[in-house]
Motif scaffolding. Structure first.
Motif, PDB file in Angstrom:
ATOM      1  N   GLU A 207     -26.555  -3.645 -35.016  1.00 54.04           N
ATOM      2  CA  GLU A 207     -26.302  -4.910 -35.699  1.00 54.04           C
ATOM      3  C   GLU A 207     -25.086  -4.803 -36.629  1.00 54.04           C
ATOM      4  O   GLU A 207     -24.278  -5.744 -36.706  1.00 54.04           O
ATOM      5  CB  GLU A 207     -27.532  -5.337 -36.503  1.00 54.04           C
ATOM      6  CG  GLU A 207     -28.748  -5.736 -35.668  1.00 54.04           C
ATOM      7  CD  GLU A 207     -29.456  -4.556 -35.035  1.00 54.04           C
ATOM      8  OE1 GLU A 207     -30.205  -4.768 -34.070  1.00 54.04           O
ATOM      9  OE2 GLU A 207     -29.240  -3.411 -35.503  1.00 54.04           O
ATOM     10  N   ARG A 208     -24.956  -3.684 -37.325  1.00 57.25           N
ATOM     11  CA  ARG A 208     -23.812  -3.505 -38.216  1.00 57.25           C
ATOM     12  C   ARG A 208     -22.509  -3.384 -37.438  1.00 57.25           C
ATOM     13  O   ARG A 208     -21.469  -3.897 -37.859  1.00 57.25           O
ATOM     14  CB  ARG A 208     -24.025  -2.270 -39.093  1.00 57.25           C
ATOM     15  CG  ARG A 208     -25.153  -2.422 -40.104  1.00 57.25           C
ATOM     16  CD  ARG A 208     -25.428  -1.103 -40.809  1.00 57.25           C
ATOM     17  NE  ARG A 208     -24.224  -0.610 -41.487  1.00 57.25           N
ATOM     18  CZ  ARG A 208     -24.022   0.665 -41.766  1.00 57.25           C
ATOM     19  NH1 ARG A 208     -24.915   1.583 -41.416  1.00 57.25           N
ATOM     20  NH2 ARG A 208     -22.914   1.039 -42.382  1.00 57.25           N
ATOM     21  N   VAL A 209     -22.549  -2.690 -36.295  1.00 49.71           N
ATOM     22  CA  VAL A 209     -21.356  -2.562 -35.462  1.00 49.71           C
ATOM     23  C   VAL A 209     -20.933  -3.937 -34.939  1.00 49.71           C
ATOM     24  O   VAL A 209     -19.748  -4.316 -34.995  1.00 49.71           O
ATOM     25  CB  VAL A 209     -21.603  -1.595 -34.288  1.00 49.71           C
ATOM     26  CG1 VAL A 209     -20.391  -1.541 -33.369  1.00 49.71           C
ATOM     27  CG2 VAL A 209     -21.947  -0.192 -34.800  1.00 49.71           C
ATOM     28  N   ILE A 210     -21.894  -4.686 -34.444  1.00 51.31           N
ATOM     29  CA  ILE A 210     -21.601  -6.023 -33.897  1.00 51.31           C
ATOM     30  C   ILE A 210     -21.015  -6.926 -34.978  1.00 51.31           C
ATOM     31  O   ILE A 210     -20.014  -7.632 -34.749  1.00 51.31           O
ATOM     32  CB  ILE A 210     -22.889  -6.645 -33.309  1.00 51.31           C
ATOM     33  CG1 ILE A 210     -23.330  -5.864 -32.067  1.00 51.31           C
ATOM     34  CG2 ILE A 210     -22.661  -8.112 -32.954  1.00 51.31           C
ATOM     35  CD1 ILE A 210     -24.707  -6.264 -31.558  1.00 51.31           C
ATOM     36  N   GLN A 211     -21.607  -6.904 -36.168  1.00 53.63           N
ATOM     37  CA  GLN A 211     -21.136  -7.765 -37.253  1.00 53.63           C
ATOM     38  C   GLN A 211     -19.701  -7.422 -37.632  1.00 53.63           C
ATOM     39  O   GLN A 211     -18.867  -8.330 -37.853  1.00 53.63           O
ATOM     40  CB  GLN A 211     -22.053  -7.639 -38.460  1.00 53.63           C
ATOM     41  CG  GLN A 211     -21.641  -8.525 -39.631  1.00 53.63           C
ATOM     42  CD  GLN A 211     -22.547  -8.342 -40.838  1.00 53.63           C
ATOM     43  OE1 GLN A 211     -23.111  -7.276 -41.041  1.00 53.63           O
ATOM     44  NE2 GLN A 211     -22.690  -9.384 -41.643  1.00 53.63           N
ATOM     45  N   ASP A 212     -19.389  -6.133 -37.722  1.00 54.88           N
ATOM     46  CA  ASP A 212     -18.045  -5.705 -38.123  1.00 54.88           C
ATOM     47  C   ASP A 212     -17.010  -6.116 -37.067  1.00 54.88           C
ATOM     48  O   ASP A 212     -15.930  -6.640 -37.399  1.00 54.88           O
ATOM     49  CB  ASP A 212     -18.036  -4.191 -38.345  1.00 54.88           C
ATOM     50  CG  ASP A 212     -16.794  -3.729 -39.096  1.00 54.88           C
ATOM     51  OD1 ASP A 212     -15.956  -4.574 -39.442  1.00 54.88           O
ATOM     52  OD2 ASP A 212     -16.657  -2.511 -39.330  1.00 54.88           O
ATOM     53  N   ILE A 213     -17.319  -5.881 -35.796  1.00 52.51           N
ATOM     54  CA  ILE A 213     -16.378  -6.251 -34.734  1.00 52.51           C
ATOM     55  C   ILE A 213     -16.191  -7.766 -34.685  1.00 52.51           C
ATOM     56  O   ILE A 213     -15.065  -8.272 -34.571  1.00 52.51           O
ATOM     57  CB  ILE A 213     -16.872  -5.716 -33.379  1.00 52.51           C
ATOM     58  CG1 ILE A 213     -16.817  -4.181 -33.352  1.00 52.51           C
ATOM     59  CG2 ILE A 213     -16.035  -6.286 -32.228  1.00 52.51           C
ATOM     60  CD1 ILE A 213     -17.375  -3.566 -32.085  1.00 52.51           C
ATOM     61  N   THR A 214     -17.274  -8.491 -34.790  1.00 54.00           N
ATOM     62  CA  THR A 214     -17.205  -9.950 -34.708  1.00 54.00           C
ATOM     63  C   THR A 214     -16.348 -10.533 -35.827  1.00 54.00           C
ATOM     64  O   THR A 214     -15.534 -11.447 -35.601  1.00 54.00           O
ATOM     65  CB  THR A 214     -18.622 -10.551 -34.768  1.00 54.00           C
ATOM     66  OG1 THR A 214     -19.409 -10.011 -33.700  1.00 54.00           O
ATOM     67  CG2 THR A 214     -18.571 -12.062 -34.628  1.00 54.00           C
ATOM     68  N   LEU A 215     -16.494 -10.021 -37.046  1.00 54.90           N
ATOM     69  CA  LEU A 215     -15.764 -10.563 -38.190  1.00 54.90           C
ATOM     70  C   LEU A 215     -14.316 -10.096 -38.242  1.00 54.90           C
ATOM     71  O   LEU A 215     -13.425 -10.872 -38.611  1.00 54.90           O
ATOM     72  CB  LEU A 215     -16.454 -10.154 -39.489  1.00 54.90           C
ATOM     73  CG  LEU A 215     -17.683 -10.934 -39.930  1.00 54.90           C
ATOM     74  CD1 LEU A 215     -18.255 -10.324 -41.193  1.00 54.90           C
ATOM     75  CD2 LEU A 215     -17.336 -12.401 -40.168  1.00 54.90           C
ATOM     76  N   ASN A 216     -14.064  -8.839 -37.900  1.00 52.14           N
ATOM     77  CA  ASN A 216     -12.805  -8.220 -38.288  1.00 52.14           C
ATOM     78  C   ASN A 216     -11.893  -7.770 -37.161  1.00 52.14           C
ATOM     79  O   ASN A 216     -10.712  -7.516 -37.402  1.00 52.14           O
ATOM     80  CB  ASN A 216     -13.088  -7.013 -39.194  1.00 52.14           C
ATOM     81  CG  ASN A 216     -13.856  -7.383 -40.441  1.00 52.14           C
ATOM     82  OD1 ASN A 216     -13.493  -8.331 -41.127  1.00 52.14           O
ATOM     83  ND2 ASN A 216     -14.948  -6.663 -40.711  1.00 52.14           N
TER      84      ASN A 216
END
Length: 556
Positions: A207-216
């Protein structure tokens, strides 16, 4: 009843060594006892009747600085064989640097962040809480508990060549050598947080990996804009490396007593030594079970002792020069590479043997040995407690096409676990030497390099550090030709970075004074900003090394 080692179908030699370890250790001790057992007349009587050396001539009252003799009337030849079982335990806390900004902002719970500002923890998830610093700086976070355990049998063979001149060799058989890491706990303090996938920078949640890629992540630029990577797996029971076993790196050497207080009690005993460690073991690499380092080591030593009535104080210094063998993982891959081999080492050792009991006529004694040491290891490249975790990372073997494709898929909305795993391996592409082509790849985004497999070999650059140590041992000579000894040693390695590669070496061919990452003649191919940049480096803390050994020496 005969004891037989049966090799089952498909069983390797290493597996046999591990199963046979207890049998070999008992057999070595039994063989020594049998060899030392007297028969018929006493040993003292036999020596007097045949003109052999008397007990006093054979008596060795210095078990640390003395060497074996030959051609020394009435002692024409000495041979000693000492098998010893040794167990070494490494324990350490692994911390990692993280940036801290007192002006960092924290998204509110449930807030949907779009285009987060540079000082937002949503933009840079590795930013720590603003309350941890009063000005922009770098702090350390605990990440892992790391350990290593080695069980081995050493066979030391000493041969007297001439008066006070000895040739010796050590033959190591490694029964098991294993490393492991796990998330760091709270150290017994319930007020402190534990590390898990929700806050780890080594093995974060999907979930943290997905959130970081999606945002940044910006798919239109080379390199990674996101910073949440998975270096290796830790979740669950931790990361357990292979149980390595086999014949290790043997050594041969010479020792000489130019002065001997047993010959002239007005002088101290001086010992000069030279030892050569030979890379005879299979080199340890990711995917194998080798135990060797692939390093030639040259060691020079100087020691001195002086026997008084009930004590024998000693002092020694040693210097070790490691030289990488051609089959090792220590290779030169670019002009910008500053370090290639493990660092040079030096050690100072001092202490005393205490002699509460001795009987020179019978050749019996009991010694207690206590001493302290200080060692220094210069910066270099070497195996660390993270070696097996990095060398066997699930990221190894992936290509730029696979990794970048997975990043694009996650950016497009994919939550497939296998795809996220590949996307989180983008850190692998940041180190040119990770290319498994034999030559470093400085531009993994070039079309010609899209199908080049990448993989980390587990070796990292480390900074210089000191080692403090203390040891306590005993030696019992209950018969003229046999010695039994035990030793405990506790060492503490001072804190030091274990991922500390330099960016490179500035070339005189250009007019600037900085290292250009796009210049293969300047960039260090082993430099990985995800591991080696200030703010991302890993550090060893609370490192203890505990060693105990039992040995049985038989002299002929």
């Amino acid at each position: 009843m005969a004891v037989e080692n049966v090799v089952y179908p498909g069983e390797s030699l290493r597996s046999l060594l591990r199963r046979a370890a207890p049998i070999w250790s008992v057999a070595a001790v039994a063989a020594g006892l049998c060899a030392a057992a007297p028969s018929g007349a006493s040993a003292q009587e036999a020596g007097a009747a045949t003109g052999a050396p008397t007990a006093d001539a054979l008596f060795d009252d210095d078990t640390r600085m003395d060497v074996l003799d030959a051609a020394d009337d009435p002692d024409p030849f000495d041979l000693r064989i000492t098998p010893s079982f040794k167990r070494t335990l490494y324990r350490a806390k692994v911390t990692r640097e993280a940036p801290c900004n007192p002006e960092a902002t924290e998204p509110a719970p449930g807030e949907v962040v779009v285009n987060p500002p540079p000082n937002s923890r949503a933009r840079f998830p590795r930013l720590v809480e603003a309350s941890r610093c009063a000005e922009p700086t770098v702090v350390t976070n605990k990440e892992l508990r790391a350990w290593r355990e080695i069980n081995q049998l050493d066979v030391l063979v000493q041969i007297g060549l001439f008066r006070d001149v000895e040739l010796h060799a050590n033959l190591p058989v490694i029964f098991s050598d294993q490393r492991g890491v796990s998330y760091a706990g709270n150290g017994g303090d319930r007020t402190q947080p534990i590390v898990d996938e929700t806050n780890s920078s080594v093995d974060p949640s999907n979930e943290r990996v997905i959130q970081d890629i999606t945002l940044n992540e910006d798919l239109n630029t080379n390199g990674a804009e996101f910073t949440t990577f998975r270096l290796f797996n830790v979740r669950g029971d931790g990361n357990l490396g292979p149980e390595r076993a086999g014949f290790g790196d043997m050594s041969v050497g010479l020792a000489w007593n130019p002065f001997n207080d047993q010959r002239d009690d007005t002088k101290a005993k001086i010992r000069l030594g030279f030892d050569y460690l030979i890379p005879t073991g299979e080199v340890a690499k990711g995917g194998n079970e080798g135990v060797g380092r692939g390093v030639h080591e040259l060691q020079w030593s100087l020691g001195a002792s002086k026997r008084f009535k009930y004590m024998d104080p000693y002092f020694s210094v040693s210097y070790t020069l490691p030289l990488a063998a051609g089959t090792s993982l220590f290779t030169k891959k670019g002009a910008g590479q500053g370090l290639e081999s493990p660092g040079q080492r030096a050690e100072i050792l001092f202490g005393s043997e205490f002699i509460p009991f001795e009987d020179r006529q019978r050749g019996h004694f009991f010694h207690i040995d206590f001493g302290l040491s200080f060692g220094y290891t210069a910066e270099g490249r070497d195996y660390s407690l993270l070696f097996d975790a990095l060398a066997n990372s699930s990221c190894n073997g992936l290509t730029p096409r696979e990794i970048r494709g997975a990043v694009a898929a996650v950016k497009g909305g994919s939550t497939d676990a296998a795809t996220v795993d590949k996307a989180a391996c983008h850190w692998l592409l940041e180190q040119p030497a990770n290319a498994r082509t034999g030559l470093p790849v400085f531009d993994p985004y070039d079309d010609a390099n899209q199908d080049v497999p990448f993989g980390h070999d587990g070796i990292t650059d480390y900074e210089a550090y000191g080692t403090l140590g203390a040891h306590l041992g005993f030696t019992v000579q209950a018969a003229r030709y046999i010695q039994f000894s035990g030793n405990l040693r506790l060492q503490h390695q001072l804190e030091h970075f274990i991922t500390a590669a330099r960016t490179g070496i500035d070339s005189a061919a250009d007019e600037n004074t900085t290292v250009r990452f796009d210049n293969p003649d300047e960039r260090n191919p082993y430099y990985n900003p995800v591991l080696d940049a200030v703010g991302n480096r890993f550090r060893i803390e609370e490192m203890t090394v505990f060693t105990w050994s039992l040995a049985l020496g038989v002299q002929f």
